[in-house]
Scaffold this active site. Structure first.
Site, PDB file in Angstrom:
ATOM      1  N   LYS A 256      89.562 -53.007 128.374  1.00 14.32           N
ATOM      2  CA  LYS A 256      89.910 -51.937 129.310  1.00 14.32           C
ATOM      3  C   LYS A 256      88.678 -51.704 130.172  1.00 14.32           C
ATOM      4  O   LYS A 256      87.663 -51.209 129.693  1.00 14.32           O
ATOM      5  CB  LYS A 256      90.305 -50.660 128.573  1.00 14.32           C
ATOM      6  CG  LYS A 256      90.608 -49.487 129.517  1.00 14.32           C
ATOM      7  CD  LYS A 256      90.888 -48.204 128.757  1.00 14.32           C
ATOM      8  CE  LYS A 256      91.112 -47.037 129.732  1.00 14.32           C
ATOM      9  NZ  LYS A 256      91.335 -45.751 129.032  1.00 14.32           N
TER      10      LYS A 256
ATOM     11  N   TYR B 177      86.657 -51.126 125.238  1.00 18.82           N
ATOM     12  CA  TYR B 177      86.771 -50.140 126.322  1.00 18.82           C
ATOM     13  C   TYR B 177      85.410 -49.943 126.970  1.00 18.82           C
ATOM     14  O   TYR B 177      84.462 -49.491 126.339  1.00 18.82           O
ATOM     15  CB  TYR B 177      87.286 -48.831 125.717  1.00 18.82           C
ATOM     16  CG  TYR B 177      87.476 -47.674 126.658  1.00 18.82           C
ATOM     17  CD1 TYR B 177      87.568 -47.828 128.036  1.00 18.82           C
ATOM     18  CD2 TYR B 177      87.613 -46.380 126.136  1.00 18.82           C
ATOM     19  CE1 TYR B 177      87.763 -46.745 128.870  1.00 18.82           C
ATOM     20  CE2 TYR B 177      87.811 -45.288 126.973  1.00 18.82           C
ATOM     21  CZ  TYR B 177      87.883 -45.476 128.326  1.00 18.82           C
ATOM     22  OH  TYR B 177      88.080 -44.396 129.156  1.00 18.82           O
TER      23      TYR B 177
END
Length: 364
Positions: A221, A193
């Site tokens: 992400k 992320y």
């Protein structure tokens, strides 16, 4: 003593000769990061993991997910989890075709949970819904030790994948990022992320390319933008947009697999249509006022306020989060009417709510 002696170093003996590393030369040639080798101490801790096939998920299974919701965690008036409301939220996601949930992420306020709460909620989600939706636990931390421990526990209670952030606040070097991620990737499928606005440090592509050899890297992400998304998709690395306002173009113009969404907590059916139905600029434009409203203040303040106004969660906030002001709550009512109440989760009429309706919890 025998065991201790087997790992002891003789101070009177010759100095240990570490192999010379040519990592600097490789870095120049390959523009990749590598973990420092000269000072690595052998790790005597074997990974606490299981290879039993029940509920095990491969990284390939995670890579195929188009719509993942960063699910909200609702609370009882005393600040504990409201599991009944949580179950209703997750069920609504499943009914509307959402394929995965992030449990205890930023949206789910994992930062306000104890690790006991965190792992319990992951286990509860797997136990109740793991056969119908992929459960991805946010077990990342700025402490590698904590990330390892939480990830071990998360996979032990059955989560299908992990979400890992780069160390924040106490930032590390790029080589340190690589070492941090490699320490957790061995345990199971993981999404990295990247959200520099929260961590204060970007994860550059060369870090991702360095760890891409791991079979457990499901993808990234990415919150930096669509140019970065394209850098990864051009190199066959799976990416989910982390920005609801960019996810339509990410998906259909830049090659992203899908989105890890906040807005899908509110309008899961419309977000599924946005990710599965082909290019739809008119729907994307229709959702923009809602998305802009959601992120007027840092997430999850807008989402928490909206779900309370829709009557699907109690109006309880764990501090330091507080509801949006009255004017923004009135604006949300108008947005719901414009899009259509039937498109939103829940069945109650949307309400403005008074300031006194909200409960703010500082100790729980």
């Amino acid at each position: 003593m025998t065991i201790l002696k087997s790992y002891s170093l003789s101070l009177s003996g010759p100095a240990i000769q570490f192999p010379r590393s040519n990592s600097a030369d490789n870095y120049k040639r390959n523009a990749k990061c590598s973990s420092p080798q000269a000072a690595v101490i052998p790790n005597f801790h074997l990974p606490m993991r299981s290879f039993e096939v029940k509920n095990r998920t491969s990284a390939e299974d995670i890579k195929s997910l188009r719509l993942i919701t960063a699910i909200k965690t609702p609370y009882l008036p005393d600040g504990r989890f409201d599991l009944e409301a949580y179950d209703d939220l997750v069920n609504t996601q499943i009914v509307n075709g959402v394929e995965g949930v992030i449990v205890g992420g930023t949206t789910g306020e994992g930062q306000l949970m104890s690790w006991d709460e965190h792992i319990m909620l992951i286990g509860h989600t797997v136990n109740c819904f793991g056969g119908s939706i992929k459960v991805i636990g946010n077990t990342g931390s700025n402490s590698t030790r904590e990330a390892i421990h939480a990830t071990e526990q998360g996979f032990a209670v059955g989560m299908h994948g992990a979400l890992h952030i780069n160390p924040y606040y106490g930032k590390t070097s790029l080589e340190g990022m690589v070492s941090h991620f490699e320490s957790v990737l061995s345990m199971g499928p993981s999404i990295i992320y990247n959200v520099p606005t929260r961590t204060g440090q970007d994860i550059p592509p060369r870090v991702i390319h360095t760890i891409a050899h791991s079979a457990n890297l499901a993808g990234v992400k990415e919150c930096v933008g669509n140019d970065r998304v394209k850098q990864y998709t051009d190199n066959n690395i799976v990416v989910w947009s982390g920005n609801d306002d960019q996810c339509h173009d990410s998906r259909w113009s830049y090659g992203a697999t899908g989105v890890i969404s906040v807005a899908s907590n509110l309008v899961p059916g419309l977000m599924r249509e946005l990710m599965f139905g082909g290019k739809n600029p008119s729907l994307n434009a229709k959702l923009m006022p809602l998305i802009d409203w959601l992120f007027h203040e840092p997430n999850p303040i807008g989402l928490n306020t909206a779900l309370a106004q829709l009557g699907v969660v109690r109006p309880v906030f764990r501090l330091p989060y507080v509801p949006l002001p009255l004017a923004k709550r009135v604006e949300f009512v108008n947005i719901v009417k414009e899009i259509g109440r039937e498109k939103f989760v829940g069945e109650k009429d949307v309400q403005v709510l008074d300031d006194d309706d909200f409960i703010l919890i500082g100790r729980w």
